[in-house]
Design a protein around this motif. Structure first.
Motif, PDB file in Angstrom:
ATOM      1  N   PHE A 250      10.335   9.478  -4.698  1.00 48.46           N
ATOM      2  CA  PHE A 250      11.521   8.657  -4.493  1.00 48.46           C
ATOM      3  C   PHE A 250      12.250   8.372  -5.807  1.00 48.46           C
ATOM      4  O   PHE A 250      13.476   8.414  -5.869  1.00 48.46           O
ATOM      5  CB  PHE A 250      11.147   7.335  -3.814  1.00 48.46           C
ATOM      6  N   LEU A 251      11.492   8.082  -6.861  1.00 46.69           N
ATOM      7  CA  LEU A 251      12.096   7.736  -8.147  1.00 46.69           C
ATOM      8  C   LEU A 251      12.289   8.943  -9.048  1.00 46.69           C
ATOM      9  O   LEU A 251      12.841   8.807 -10.142  1.00 46.69           O
ATOM     10  CB  LEU A 251      11.238   6.689  -8.870  1.00 46.69           C
TER      11      LEU A 251
ATOM     12  N   LEU B  31      15.978  -0.349 -11.251  1.00 48.45           N
ATOM     13  CA  LEU B  31      15.653  -1.548 -10.470  1.00 48.45           C
ATOM     14  C   LEU B  31      16.244  -1.458  -9.065  1.00 48.45           C
ATOM     15  O   LEU B  31      15.609  -1.857  -8.085  1.00 48.45           O
ATOM     16  CB  LEU B  31      16.165  -2.790 -11.196  1.00 48.45           C
ATOM     17  N   LEU B  32      17.441  -0.912  -8.960  1.00 49.84           N
ATOM     18  CA  LEU B  32      18.066  -0.723  -7.655  1.00 49.84           C
ATOM     19  C   LEU B  32      17.263   0.260  -6.808  1.00 49.84           C
ATOM     20  O   LEU B  32      17.033   0.019  -5.620  1.00 49.84           O
ATOM     21  CB  LEU B  32      19.505  -0.232  -7.828  1.00 49.84           C
ATOM     22  N   ARG B  33      16.790   1.345  -7.406  1.00 49.75           N
ATOM     23  CA  ARG B  33      15.973   2.319  -6.662  1.00 49.75           C
ATOM     24  C   ARG B  33      14.669   1.682  -6.205  1.00 49.75           C
ATOM     25  O   ARG B  33      14.225   1.900  -5.089  1.00 49.75           O
ATOM     26  CB  ARG B  33      15.716   3.563  -7.516  1.00 49.75           C
ATOM     27  N   TRP B  34      14.034   0.909  -7.092  1.00 45.95           N
ATOM     28  CA  TRP B  34      12.805   0.206  -6.705  1.00 45.95           C
ATOM     29  C   TRP B  34      13.094  -0.750  -5.537  1.00 45.95           C
ATOM     30  O   TRP B  34      12.292  -0.846  -4.601  1.00 45.95           O
ATOM     31  CB  TRP B  34      12.236  -0.588  -7.886  1.00 45.95           C
TER      32      TRP B  34
ATOM     33  N   GLU C  95       5.145   7.780 -15.981  1.00 49.51           N
ATOM     34  CA  GLU C  95       6.388   7.004 -16.081  1.00 49.51           C
ATOM     35  C   GLU C  95       6.345   5.786 -15.163  1.00 49.51           C
ATOM     36  O   GLU C  95       6.829   4.702 -15.541  1.00 49.51           O
ATOM     37  CB  GLU C  95       7.600   7.879 -15.733  1.00 49.51           C
ATOM     38  N   ILE C  96       5.745   5.941 -13.998  1.00 48.48           N
ATOM     39  CA  ILE C  96       5.601   4.814 -13.068  1.00 48.48           C
ATOM     40  C   ILE C  96       4.715   3.741 -13.695  1.00 48.48           C
ATOM     41  O   ILE C  96       5.039   2.552 -13.659  1.00 48.48           O
ATOM     42  CB  ILE C  96       5.019   5.276 -11.712  1.00 48.48           C
ATOM     43  N   ASN C  97       3.605   4.164 -14.296  1.00 47.75           N
ATOM     44  CA  ASN C  97       2.711   3.203 -14.964  1.00 47.75           C
ATOM     45  C   ASN C  97       3.411   2.506 -16.124  1.00 47.75           C
ATOM     46  O   ASN C  97       3.196   1.317 -16.361  1.00 47.75           O
ATOM     47  CB  ASN C  97       1.426   3.887 -15.426  1.00 47.75           C
TER      48      ASN C  97
ATOM     49  N   LYS D 292       0.816  -1.218   0.000  1.00 49.16           N
ATOM     50  CA  LYS D 292       0.000   0.000   0.000  1.00 49.16           C
ATOM     51  C   LYS D 292       0.854   1.275   0.000  1.00 49.16           C
ATOM     52  O   LYS D 292       0.653   2.187   0.792  1.00 49.16           O
ATOM     53  CB  LYS D 292      -0.967  -0.001   1.183  1.00 49.16           C
ATOM     54  N   ILE D 293       1.806   1.301  -0.917  1.00 51.28           N
ATOM     55  CA  ILE D 293       2.690   2.459  -1.041  1.00 51.28           C
ATOM     56  C   ILE D 293       2.001   3.487  -1.939  1.00 51.28           C
ATOM     57  O   ILE D 293       1.536   3.162  -3.028  1.00 51.28           O
ATOM     58  CB  ILE D 293       4.058   2.058  -1.629  1.00 51.28           C
ATOM     59  N   LYS D 294       1.948   4.712  -1.470  1.00 51.16           N
ATOM     60  CA  LYS D 294       1.265   5.774  -2.210  1.00 51.16           C
ATOM     61  C   LYS D 294       2.073   6.187  -3.427  1.00 51.16           C
ATOM     62  O   LYS D 294       3.303   6.243  -3.395  1.00 51.16           O
ATOM     63  CB  LYS D 294       1.038   6.979  -1.302  1.00 51.16           C
ATOM     64  N   ILE D 295       1.356   6.490  -4.495  1.00 53.30           N
ATOM     65  CA  ILE D 295       1.977   6.878  -5.752  1.00 53.30           C
ATOM     66  C   ILE D 295       2.802   8.150  -5.588  1.00 53.30           C
ATOM     67  O   ILE D 295       3.857   8.300  -6.217  1.00 53.30           O
ATOM     68  CB  ILE D 295       0.936   7.013  -6.898  1.00 53.30           C
ATOM     69  N   SER D 296       2.367   9.051  -4.716  1.00 55.62           N
ATOM     70  CA  SER D 296       3.119  10.293  -4.504  1.00 55.62           C
ATOM     71  C   SER D 296       4.504   9.994  -3.926  1.00 55.62           C
ATOM     72  O   SER D 296       5.499  10.605  -4.323  1.00 55.62           O
ATOM     73  CB  SER D 296       2.351  11.236  -3.582  1.00 55.62           C
ATOM     74  N   ARG D 297       4.576   9.034  -3.017  1.00 55.22           N
ATOM     75  CA  ARG D 297       5.862   8.647  -2.427  1.00 55.22           C
ATOM     76  C   ARG D 297       6.759   8.013  -3.489  1.00 55.22           C
ATOM     77  O   ARG D 297       7.964   8.275  -3.552  1.00 55.22           O
ATOM     78  CB  ARG D 297       5.654   7.666  -1.272  1.00 55.22           C
ATOM     79  N   ILE D 298       6.171   7.175  -4.336  1.00 53.32           N
ATOM     80  CA  ILE D 298       6.934   6.511  -5.400  1.00 53.32           C
ATOM     81  C   ILE D 298       7.495   7.551  -6.367  1.00 53.32           C
ATOM     82  O   ILE D 298       8.679   7.511  -6.718  1.00 53.32           O
ATOM     83  CB  ILE D 298       6.049   5.494  -6.143  1.00 53.32           C
ATOM     84  N   CYS D 299       6.641   8.486  -6.791  1.00 55.71           N
ATOM     85  CA  CYS D 299       7.066   9.523  -7.735  1.00 55.71           C
ATOM     86  C   CYS D 299       8.205  10.362  -7.159  1.00 55.71           C
ATOM     87  O   CYS D 299       9.183  10.659  -7.855  1.00 55.71           O
ATOM     88  CB  CYS D 299       5.894  10.426  -8.114  1.00 55.71           C
TER      89      CYS D 299
END
Length: 149
Positions: A30-31, A52-55, A37-39, A21-28
């Motif tokens: 962080f990456l 892949l290392l960042r993920w 681009e995430i999609n 349940k990681i929020k998309i805002s946090r993913i955007c």
């Protein structure tokens, strides 16, 4: 993920994101990427190693291990292994295959369920016969307990 033969890393990443349940805002953030681009990454069968290392860091999950397990199970022995050639090299050399607990459990499970015989496992995955028998003695009771629950 039980099947490491066909790896679609984007689907796996999306599955982990949903489970955790990681929020998309946090993913955007962080990456340093947009939602589109995430999609695109979720739909991608492969990703650049730095991404892949960042993920892996974000998800706290070693995504590279999936590829390592694939190599252990499905790559043929190298020419060096077949000929027992010791060559000096500047790149790191690995002395042994490293089998994870998940992989061992999977192999034992398919033997116990009768999906594959011991001989088939040895031939298909190239696991030494003695190693397989050692795993069965050591881990079979634990696997049997999981099935009975």
């Amino acid at each position: 993920m039980n099947n490491v033969k066909d790896i679609h890393i984007g689907t796996l990443i999306k599955q982990i994101v949903l489970e955790d349940k990681i929020k998309i805002s946090r993913i955007c953030t962080f990456l340093n990427a947009t939602e589109a681009e995430i999609n695109d990454m979720y739909n991608s069968e492969s990703l650049d190693s730095t991404i892949l290392l960042r993920w892996s860091k974000l998800l706290e999950y070693d995504l590279f291990r999936i590829f390592s397990q694939h190599l252990i199970l499905y790559s043929p022995p190298s020419k060096r292994e077949r000929e027992n050639v010791k060559k000096k090299s500047t790149v790191p050399q690995f002395r042994k295959n490293i089998y994870t607990k998940e992989l061992i459990d999977y192999i034992i499970e398919i033997v116990i369920k009768g999906e594959m015989s011991r001989k088939e496992v040895v031939q298909e995955y190239g696991i030494p016969k003695t190693t397989l028998y050692r795993w069965l003695v050591k881990y079979s009771p634990k696997i049997n307990e999981q099935f009975s629950k």
